[in-house]
Motif scaffolding. Structure first.
Motif, PDB file in Angstrom:
ATOM      1  N   THR A 114      51.245  37.741  36.921  1.00  0.00           N
ATOM      2  CA  THR A 114      51.148  37.192  38.276  1.00  0.00           C
ATOM      3  C   THR A 114      50.234  35.969  38.285  1.00  0.00           C
ATOM      4  O   THR A 114      49.490  35.733  37.341  1.00  0.00           O
ATOM      5  CB  THR A 114      50.600  38.246  39.261  1.00  0.00           C
ATOM      6  OG1 THR A 114      49.319  38.681  38.794  1.00  0.00           O
ATOM      7  CG2 THR A 114      51.523  39.441  39.387  1.00  0.00           C
ATOM      8  N   THR A 115      50.290  35.257  39.380  1.00  0.00           N
ATOM      9  CA  THR A 115      49.442  34.097  39.572  1.00  0.00           C
ATOM     10  C   THR A 115      48.588  34.326  40.816  1.00  0.00           C
ATOM     11  O   THR A 115      49.123  34.620  41.882  1.00  0.00           O
ATOM     12  CB  THR A 115      50.303  32.830  39.772  1.00  0.00           C
ATOM     13  OG1 THR A 115      51.170  32.704  38.652  1.00  0.00           O
ATOM     14  CG2 THR A 115      49.439  31.582  39.885  1.00  0.00           C
ATOM     15  N   ASP A 116      47.278  34.215  40.673  1.00  0.00           N
ATOM     16  CA  ASP A 116      46.336  34.264  41.793  1.00  0.00           C
ATOM     17  C   ASP A 116      46.314  35.583  42.565  1.00  0.00           C
ATOM     18  O   ASP A 116      45.993  35.601  43.751  1.00  0.00           O
ATOM     19  CB  ASP A 116      46.591  33.109  42.769  1.00  0.00           C
ATOM     20  CG  ASP A 116      46.335  31.758  42.122  1.00  0.00           C
ATOM     21  OD1 ASP A 116      45.475  31.696  41.231  1.00  0.00           O
ATOM     22  OD2 ASP A 116      47.007  30.779  42.497  1.00  0.00           O
ATOM     23  N   ARG A 117      46.701  36.672  41.954  1.00  0.00           N
ATOM     24  CA  ARG A 117      46.627  37.994  42.596  1.00  0.00           C
ATOM     25  C   ARG A 117      46.771  39.065  41.528  1.00  0.00           C
ATOM     26  O   ARG A 117      47.246  38.805  40.425  1.00  0.00           O
ATOM     27  CB  ARG A 117      47.705  38.145  43.657  1.00  0.00           C
ATOM     28  CG  ARG A 117      49.092  38.096  43.083  1.00  0.00           C
ATOM     29  CD  ARG A 117      50.086  37.760  44.157  1.00  0.00           C
ATOM     30  NE  ARG A 117      51.334  37.441  43.498  1.00  0.00           N
ATOM     31  CZ  ARG A 117      52.442  38.106  43.678  1.00  0.00           C
ATOM     32  NH1 ARG A 117      52.486  39.103  44.515  1.00  0.00           N
ATOM     33  NH2 ARG A 117      53.529  37.762  43.052  1.00  0.00           N
ATOM     34  N   PRO A 118      46.346  40.273  41.847  1.00  0.00           N
ATOM     35  CA  PRO A 118      46.476  41.362  40.870  1.00  0.00           C
ATOM     36  C   PRO A 118      47.938  41.690  40.587  1.00  0.00           C
ATOM     37  O   PRO A 118      48.799  41.564  41.464  1.00  0.00           O
ATOM     38  CB  PRO A 118      45.799  42.548  41.559  1.00  0.00           C
ATOM     39  CG  PRO A 118      44.960  41.959  42.643  1.00  0.00           C
ATOM     40  CD  PRO A 118      45.640  40.695  43.049  1.00  0.00           C
ATOM     41  N   ALA A 119      48.212  42.134  39.365  1.00  0.00           N
ATOM     42  CA  ALA A 119      49.564  42.592  39.012  1.00  0.00           C
ATOM     43  C   ALA A 119      49.879  43.883  39.770  1.00  0.00           C
ATOM     44  O   ALA A 119      51.004  44.111  40.194  1.00  0.00           O
ATOM     45  CB  ALA A 119      49.671  42.817  37.512  1.00  0.00           C
ATOM     46  N   ILE A 120      48.854  44.740  39.938  1.00  0.00           N
ATOM     47  CA  ILE A 120      49.005  45.987  40.696  1.00  0.00           C
ATOM     48  C   ILE A 120      47.879  46.069  41.721  1.00  0.00           C
ATOM     49  O   ILE A 120      46.702  45.972  41.375  1.00  0.00           O
ATOM     50  CB  ILE A 120      48.969  47.224  39.778  1.00  0.00           C
ATOM     51  CG1 ILE A 120      50.150  47.185  38.804  1.00  0.00           C
ATOM     52  CG2 ILE A 120      48.987  48.510  40.603  1.00  0.00           C
ATOM     53  CD1 ILE A 120      50.158  48.307  37.790  1.00  0.00           C
ATOM     54  N   ILE A 178      51.929  45.527  29.527  1.00  0.00           N
ATOM     55  CA  ILE A 178      51.067  44.349  29.566  1.00  0.00           C
ATOM     56  C   ILE A 178      50.952  43.889  31.016  1.00  0.00           C
ATOM     57  O   ILE A 178      51.965  43.650  31.683  1.00  0.00           O
ATOM     58  CB  ILE A 178      51.633  43.209  28.703  1.00  0.00           C
ATOM     59  CG1 ILE A 178      51.793  43.670  27.247  1.00  0.00           C
ATOM     60  CG2 ILE A 178      50.739  41.971  28.794  1.00  0.00           C
ATOM     61  CD1 ILE A 178      52.573  42.704  26.377  1.00  0.00           C
ATOM     62  N   LEU A 179      49.718  43.783  31.497  1.00  0.00           N
ATOM     63  CA  LEU A 179      49.443  43.279  32.841  1.00  0.00           C
ATOM     64  C   LEU A 179      48.550  42.063  32.700  1.00  0.00           C
ATOM     65  O   LEU A 179      47.522  42.112  32.018  1.00  0.00           O
ATOM     66  CB  LEU A 179      48.739  44.335  33.692  1.00  0.00           C
ATOM     67  CG  LEU A 179      49.426  45.697  33.838  1.00  0.00           C
ATOM     68  CD1 LEU A 179      48.556  46.630  34.666  1.00  0.00           C
ATOM     69  CD2 LEU A 179      50.800  45.536  34.455  1.00  0.00           C
ATOM     70  N   SER A 180      48.940  40.961  33.352  1.00  0.00           N
ATOM     71  CA  SER A 180      48.100  39.772  33.291  1.00  0.00           C
ATOM     72  C   SER A 180      48.204  38.993  34.587  1.00  0.00           C
ATOM     73  O   SER A 180      49.197  39.100  35.313  1.00  0.00           O
ATOM     74  CB  SER A 180      48.496  38.883  32.101  1.00  0.00           C
ATOM     75  OG  SER A 180      49.822  38.444  32.234  1.00  0.00           O
ATOM     76  N   SER A 181      47.152  38.250  34.855  1.00  0.00           N
ATOM     77  CA  SER A 181      47.111  37.418  36.048  1.00  0.00           C
ATOM     78  C   SER A 181      46.450  36.100  35.681  1.00  0.00           C
ATOM     79  O   SER A 181      45.385  36.089  35.074  1.00  0.00           O
ATOM     80  CB  SER A 181      46.330  38.111  37.162  1.00  0.00           C
ATOM     81  OG  SER A 181      46.304  37.302  38.300  1.00  0.00           O
ATOM     82  N   THR A 182      47.095  35.019  36.048  1.00  0.00           N
ATOM     83  CA  THR A 182      46.533  33.703  35.775  1.00  0.00           C
ATOM     84  C   THR A 182      45.971  33.142  37.076  1.00  0.00           C
ATOM     85  O   THR A 182      46.268  33.629  38.155  1.00  0.00           O
ATOM     86  CB  THR A 182      47.624  32.759  35.230  1.00  0.00           C
ATOM     87  OG1 THR A 182      48.652  32.631  36.205  1.00  0.00           O
ATOM     88  CG2 THR A 182      48.209  33.278  33.934  1.00  0.00           C
ATOM     89  N   GLY A 183      45.157  32.151  36.965  1.00  0.00           N
ATOM     90  CA  GLY A 183      44.607  31.530  38.170  1.00  0.00           C
ATOM     91  C   GLY A 183      43.326  32.192  38.622  1.00  0.00           C
ATOM     92  O   GLY A 183      42.521  32.643  37.818  1.00  0.00           O
ATOM     93  N   ASP A 184      43.137  32.280  39.937  1.00  0.00           N
ATOM     94  CA  ASP A 184      41.870  32.713  40.514  1.00  0.00           C
ATOM     95  C   ASP A 184      41.735  34.218  40.736  1.00  0.00           C
ATOM     96  O   ASP A 184      40.755  34.669  41.321  1.00  0.00           O
ATOM     97  CB  ASP A 184      41.641  32.009  41.856  1.00  0.00           C
ATOM     98  CG  ASP A 184      41.411  30.518  41.660  1.00  0.00           C
ATOM     99  OD1 ASP A 184      40.913  30.141  40.580  1.00  0.00           O
ATOM    100  OD2 ASP A 184      41.733  29.748  42.581  1.00  0.00           O
ATOM    101  N   SER A 185      42.696  35.000  40.323  1.00  0.00           N
ATOM    102  CA  SER A 185      42.610  36.447  40.549  1.00  0.00           C
ATOM    103  C   SER A 185      41.429  37.032  39.795  1.00  0.00           C
ATOM    104  O   SER A 185      41.182  36.707  38.643  1.00  0.00           O
ATOM    105  CB  SER A 185      43.893  37.140  40.095  1.00  0.00           C
ATOM    106  OG  SER A 185      43.784  38.516  40.334  1.00  0.00           O
TER     107      SER A 185
END
Length: 135
Positions: free
Chosen positions: A83-89, A108-115
């Motif tokens: 995800t971008t800028d928020r949690p995956a879950i 695999i859970l990942s978040s890019t940006g400001d999360s």
């Protein structure tokens, strides 16, 4: 005799407002499908009913959000969520929340940006299971 016994148990569960969840709902992130209790809204898979949900597939489009007043169990089974800028879950609300890692699964859970988090729960959360979770 057996019929009366089972009927009495069901009656007691209904009177006491106890829900019995016997179904496991599969959410395939690669194939958005209308499912009872699950809404695909913009960029979020919103789970609004108590139950057990198996999350599978790969996405960089959808985040998972659970918001219910009852117990929710998410089973990750080879799920890859970016995800971008928020949690995956995100677990907004639940009486009890469990993330279970399915046996022999790699998740695999990942978040890019400001999360600030990949998993964010506003309630107590239990993570269990023998699968792999990479964050």
């Amino acid at each position: 005799m057996k019929k009366h016994f089972f009927a009495a148990i069901i009656f007691i569960l209904l009177v006491m407002n106890i829900s019995v969840v016997a179904e496991n709902t599969v959410i395939d992130l690669a194939n958005p499908t209308e499912i009872n209790g699950v809404a695909w809204k913009k960029d979020t898979v919103l789970i609004s009913e108590a139950g057990t949900y198996t999350i599978t597939g790969t996405t960089d489009e959808w985040a998972i959000e659970a918001d219910t007043t009852q117990t929710i169990e998410l089973i990750l089974d080879n799920a890859v969520i970016t995800t971008t800028d928020r949690p995956a879950i995100l677990i907004e609300n639940a009486e009890e929340a469990v993330i279970f890692l399915a046996e022999n699964s790699e998740n695999i859970l990942s978040s890019t940006g400001d999360s600030k988090a990949v998993i964010h729960a506003k309630v107590n959360l239990t993570i269990d299971g023998s699968g792999i979770l990479s964050i």
